[in-house]
Structures are given as structure tokens and as C-alpha cells.
Design an enzyme around this catalytic site. Structure first.
Site, mmCIF file in Angstrom:
data_model
loop_
_atom_site.group_PDB
_atom_site.id
_atom_site.type_symbol
_atom_site.label_atom_id
_atom_site.label_comp_id
_atom_site.label_asym_id
_atom_site.label_seq_id
_atom_site.Cartn_x
_atom_site.Cartn_y
_atom_site.Cartn_z
ATOM 1 N N CYS A 156 0.834 -1.209 0.000
ATOM 2 C CA CYS A 156 0.000 0.000 0.000
ATOM 3 C C CYS A 156 0.876 1.270 0.000
ATOM 4 C CB CYS A 156 -0.949 -0.025 1.193
ATOM 5 S SG CYS A 156 -0.189 -0.543 2.747
HETATM 6 N N1 LIG Z 1 -4.367 -4.139 5.308
HETATM 7 C C1 LIG Z 1 -3.817 -3.474 4.295
HETATM 8 O O1 LIG Z 1 -3.942 -2.238 4.176
HETATM 9 C C2 LIG Z 1 -3.033 -4.215 3.241
HETATM 10 C C3 LIG Z 1 -2.602 -3.501 2.112
HETATM 11 C C4 LIG Z 1 -1.865 -4.171 1.130
HETATM 12 C C5 LIG Z 1 -1.557 -5.504 1.290
HETATM 13 N N2 LIG Z 1 -1.958 -6.161 2.405
HETATM 14 C C6 LIG Z 1 -1.606 -7.592 2.522
HETATM 15 O O2 LIG Z 1 -2.788 -8.360 2.313
HETATM 16 C C7 LIG Z 1 -2.758 -9.534 3.129
HETATM 17 C C8 LIG Z 1 -3.990 -9.508 4.044
HETATM 18 O O3 LIG Z 1 -3.922 -8.349 4.843
HETATM 19 P P1 LIG Z 1 -5.058 -7.962 5.888
HETATM 20 O O4 LIG Z 1 -4.681 -6.630 6.407
HETATM 21 O O5 LIG Z 1 -6.385 -8.168 5.292
HETATM 22 O O6 LIG Z 1 -4.782 -9.069 7.018
HETATM 23 P P2 LIG Z 1 -5.765 -9.613 8.139
HETATM 24 O O7 LIG Z 1 -6.829 -8.596 8.393
HETATM 25 O O8 LIG Z 1 -4.897 -10.024 9.267
HETATM 26 O O9 LIG Z 1 -6.422 -10.915 7.480
HETATM 27 C C9 LIG Z 1 -5.654 -12.066 7.188
HETATM 28 C C10 LIG Z 1 -6.562 -13.120 6.581
HETATM 29 O O10 LIG Z 1 -5.792 -14.283 6.264
HETATM 30 C C11 LIG Z 1 -6.435 -15.434 6.822
HETATM 31 N N3 LIG Z 1 -5.434 -16.457 7.128
HETATM 32 C C12 LIG Z 1 -4.426 -16.365 8.041
HETATM 33 N N4 LIG Z 1 -3.684 -17.491 8.006
HETATM 34 C C13 LIG Z 1 -4.240 -18.299 7.058
HETATM 35 C C14 LIG Z 1 -3.945 -19.612 6.584
HETATM 36 N N5 LIG Z 1 -2.893 -20.288 7.057
HETATM 37 N N6 LIG Z 1 -4.734 -20.129 5.614
HETATM 38 C C15 LIG Z 1 -5.787 -19.450 5.102
HETATM 39 N N7 LIG Z 1 -6.131 -18.201 5.528
HETATM 40 C C16 LIG Z 1 -5.365 -17.643 6.491
HETATM 41 C C17 LIG Z 1 -7.129 -14.899 8.069
HETATM 42 O O11 LIG Z 1 -8.151 -15.814 8.453
HETATM 43 P P3 LIG Z 1 -8.631 -15.996 9.994
HETATM 44 O O12 LIG Z 1 -9.793 -15.067 10.182
HETATM 45 O O13 LIG Z 1 -9.036 -17.418 10.063
HETATM 46 O O14 LIG Z 1 -7.465 -15.652 10.868
HETATM 47 C C18 LIG Z 1 -7.674 -13.586 7.523
HETATM 48 O O15 LIG Z 1 -8.844 -13.812 6.754
HETATM 49 C C19 LIG Z 1 -1.439 -9.469 3.934
HETATM 50 O O16 LIG Z 1 -0.462 -10.226 3.265
HETATM 51 C C20 LIG Z 1 -1.075 -7.985 3.895
HETATM 52 O O17 LIG Z 1 0.307 -7.758 3.994
HETATM 53 C C21 LIG Z 1 -2.713 -5.555 3.381
#
Ligand SMILES: NC(=O)c1ccc[n+]([C@@H]2O[C@H](COP(=O)([O-])OP(=O)(O)OC[C@H]3O[C@@H](n4cnc5c(N)ncnc54)[C@H](OP(=O)(O)O)[C@@H]3O)[C@@H](O)[C@H]2O)c1
Length: 344
Positions: A156
């Protein structure tokens, strides 16, 4: 048989996953997105059980995640909104099972495995998959996206900084030896939904702090895609007491004096036909409230009287253009859909 109009999402319970759901459910070319959850959520069968705000139009099926389940779902593309280590493990398996992947994590953003291992402190995915992955910044690498099997969605902060500086760097107008300062601020959803002490309401509300100085993982992404060295850039991130949004203030010295209209013309030419980047006229600056809940990156600048010191402001929604919105743009480019489908 897999169908380009069908997609799967893994990680739908997370912040980026929810945003993907919101966009894909309204995407005119997408039919029946399916959402895959971990075993611990096996009791959830419909997305509205997780997100009541989608009731009435977001009654999409939820299934328990496994490689076989996703590969056999009929979807041609899978979005992974999962942690880096999860994506590193499952992208190769999904690709080998015949799927195309848009991965929102950092696991496939670097061709050099050592760069990933150094900055993420995790084992890198196999080299052949790193070699194949396309860095999914459609405004810069749009020609590489059609037909891609692995798209590494950018970070981001990286998106805001790369888009904010690329026209200037590519034109060779920056005096790199004077250093470029990237002073970036993000809302708290940027850190994901996992509870952490420093993200408690009382730690974030009415507070403002810097973090990740000289160690933030987006640093090598920014330098690689701007064609700069690590020594050319000071990249600092801050946590804003808001839920969403990134504002990056980018400070640079120009190699020779320029007029504001020249800077504006350079940016307008570079981003012509790239409607997700909105440019502000010289001296007018974008704000978070202009971009939150959109897929736009808004860019403005100010030039000092000497014509040498330039400040660029680049703003976006970390979950929109910084994550899910950009991922949907990548889907559109991979399959030849209307570039703006589902993101406006
Ligand atoms: N947030 C941002 O602004 C942003 C921006 C750009 C990129 N990203 C990237 O996008 C990805 C997700 O970010 P987020 O902020 O949405 O994270 P998040 O809110 O922590 O969500 C993570 C998701 O991954 C799932 N998960 C975790 N371990 C898993 C596994 N072993 N198998 C299958 N599903 C699994 C979690 O499920 P549970 O509910 O079961 O834990 C949850 O649905 C990350 O790699 C992050 O670096 C995020």
C-alpha cells in the site's frame, strides 16, 4: 472447467479480504465469487454471517479452505488476502493446480529471493515462481498483466510512493545525490486485523507515531520499482489515528530549476489514459478524505520559488488502491475485462 468470470477469495475474514468481497460482489463481469475460510470458521456458510453490512446483496457462499476445494471450485482466478508465509506456501500449489493467482501479500513481490528473506525474515518461495510473478501495478506494468498466472499485488505504501515519484524519476529530473525523503502515514487497517498491543484504541486514538525506520518492508519495493538505490531514499512510515488511508509526502530536489507547469505537464503525460491516478493542478493538494473508500491515487505537488525544491503529495486508500481495488484492476488486466470494471 474453470471460468474467468468465477473467482475465489482466501482470507475473506481480514480487512483486505472484506474489501475484495465488497468489490467483487458488484463487479459486472464476475459471477458467483466464493469465499474460503479456515477450518475454525467451518460453521460459516454465507458471507453475510461474517459481514452483516452485506445483507441484502452479499449472500455469497463460504467454504472451508483447501487447495483441492479452491482448485475444484470452477474459479479461474483466486485472490489471496493472506499472510506472507501462507501465500508463499500456497501460491505454487494453486498455480500447479491450474489456477491464476492475485496475491496481496509481499511473498512474490521480489525476483531476488534474498531481498524477500532479508526484509521479511521468512523463507522465500521457489525461484521459478518468483521469476514468473508480475508486479501488479497496472499503471506501470499493464502490458505484462494479460495472461499472467501470478500477480504480486504491490504494498500500500509502495503504491503511493512509486506512483507519486515515477514520472520524475523516469524523466531523470531528480537530483538523487541530495536524497529523496518519503514521509508516509497510514491508518490502522494497514496493519491487519490481528490484535496487537500497539494497535489498541487507546494507543492509536489521539496519538501519532513513526515506526519501521530504515526497516520497513516496503522500502526495497519502492527503490526497485523506481530504479533507485537504498541509499537514495529515506523512507519513514507513521501510524495515523484513522481507520483507512495513506498520505505520502515526498520531498525531492530537482536537477535544474523547473516551472510548475512543466512538472504538471510531465505528470499529465505520464498518467494520460490511467484514470485511477488523479492529478491536482499545481499548488492544490489531495487529502485523505478525497480518496478513502475509492480506488484512486490522488497526486498533487508544490514547487518552491527557486524551482528546485519539490514536494509531492500522494494519497490513496490502503484497502482500495493499496490492496483490494488494485487487485481487481489486476484481474481486469489479466483477463481483458474493462479496466475500470468493479473499481469505480
Ligand atoms: N491491510 C492493508 O492495508 C493491506 C494492504 C496491502 C496488502 N496487504 C496484505 O494483504 C494480506 C492480508 O492483509 P489484511 O490486512 O487483510 O490481514 P488480516 O486482516 O490479518 O487478514 C488475514 C486473513 O488471512 C487469513 N489467514 C491467516 N492465516 C491463514 C492460513 N494459514 N490459511 C488461510 N487463511 C489464512 C485470516 O483468516 P482468519 O480469520 O481465520 O485468521 C484472515 O482472513 C497481507 O499479506 C497484507 O500484507 C494488506
Amino acid at each position: 472447467l474453470s471460468d474467468p468470470r468465477r473467482v475465489a477469495v482466501v482470507g475473506a475474514t481480514g480487512y483486505a479480504g472484506y474489501e475484495l468481497a465488497r468489490l467483487l460482489l458488484r463487479h459486472p463481469q464476475i459471477q458467483k465469487p466464493t469465499f474460503y475460510l479456515r477450518e475454525s470458521n467451518a460453521h460459516v456458510h454465507c458471507l453475510t454471517e461474517l459481514f452483516p453490512q452485506l445483507r441484502g446483496w452479499g449472500e455469497a457462499p463460504c467454504r472451508t479452505f483447501s487447495i483441492d476445494a479452491v482448485a475444484g471450485s470452477g474459479a479461474a482466478t483466486v485472490f489471496l488476502a493472506t499472510p506472507h508465509e501462507t501465500s508463499a506456501e500456497i501460491v505454487p500449489q494453486l498455480v500447479n493446480a491450474g489456477m491464476r493467482v492475485v496475491d496481496l501479500s509481499g511473498a512474490f513481490r521480489f525476483r531476488d529471493a534474498k531481498t524477500f528473506e532479508h526484509w521479511y525474515k521468512l523463507p522465500a518461495p521457489p525461484q521459478e515462481f518468483l521469476d514468473e510473478a508480475v508486479y501488479g501495478l497496472p499503471e506501470i506494468y499493464g502490458d505484462r498483466l494479460p495472461g499472467a498466472r501470478i500477480v504480486a499485488n504491490p504494498g500500500c505504501y509502495s503504491t503511493s510512493v512509486i506512483l507519486g515519484l515515477k514520472p520524475l524519476v523516469e524523466a531523470g529530473w531528480i537530483a538523487k545525490e541530495r536524497g529523496i525523503v518519503c514521509d508516509c502515514k497510514s491508518g490502522a487497517t494497514g496493519a491487519g486485523k490481528e490484535p496487537k498491543k500497539e494497535l489498541h484504541f487507546a494507543e492509536v486514538d489521539e496519538n501519532f507515531r513513526a515506526y519501521g525506520l530504515f526497516t520497513h518492508r516496503h522500502t526495497p519495493e519502492v527503490t526497485e520499482h523506481l530504479g533507485l538505490g537504498l541509499e537514495d531514499v529515506m523512507f519513514t512510515t507513521h501510524l495515523l489515528p484513522v481507520a483507512r488511508g495513506i498520505l505520502s509526502t515526498l520531498y525531492a530536489w530537482l536537477d535544474s530549476p523547473r516551472e510548475a507547469h512543466e512538472i504538471e505537464a510531465l505528470y499529465r503525460k505520464f498518467y494520460a489514459d490511467r484514470p485511477m491516478v488523479r492529478l491536482w493542478p499545481a499548488g492544490k493538494l489531495p487529502e485523505l478524505q478525497h480518496v478513502v473508500n475509492t480506488n484512486f491515487c490522488d497526486i498533487g505537488f508544490a514547487l518552491d520559488a527557486s524551482g528546485r525544491r519539490l514536494t509531492v503529495v500522494s494519497c490513496l486508500d490502503n484497502l482500495g488502491k493499496g490492496a483490494a481495488g488494485q487487485a481487481v484492476q489486476n484481474l481486469n488486466a489479466m483477463w481483458g475485462f474493462d479496466p475500470q470494471a468493479g473499481v469505480i
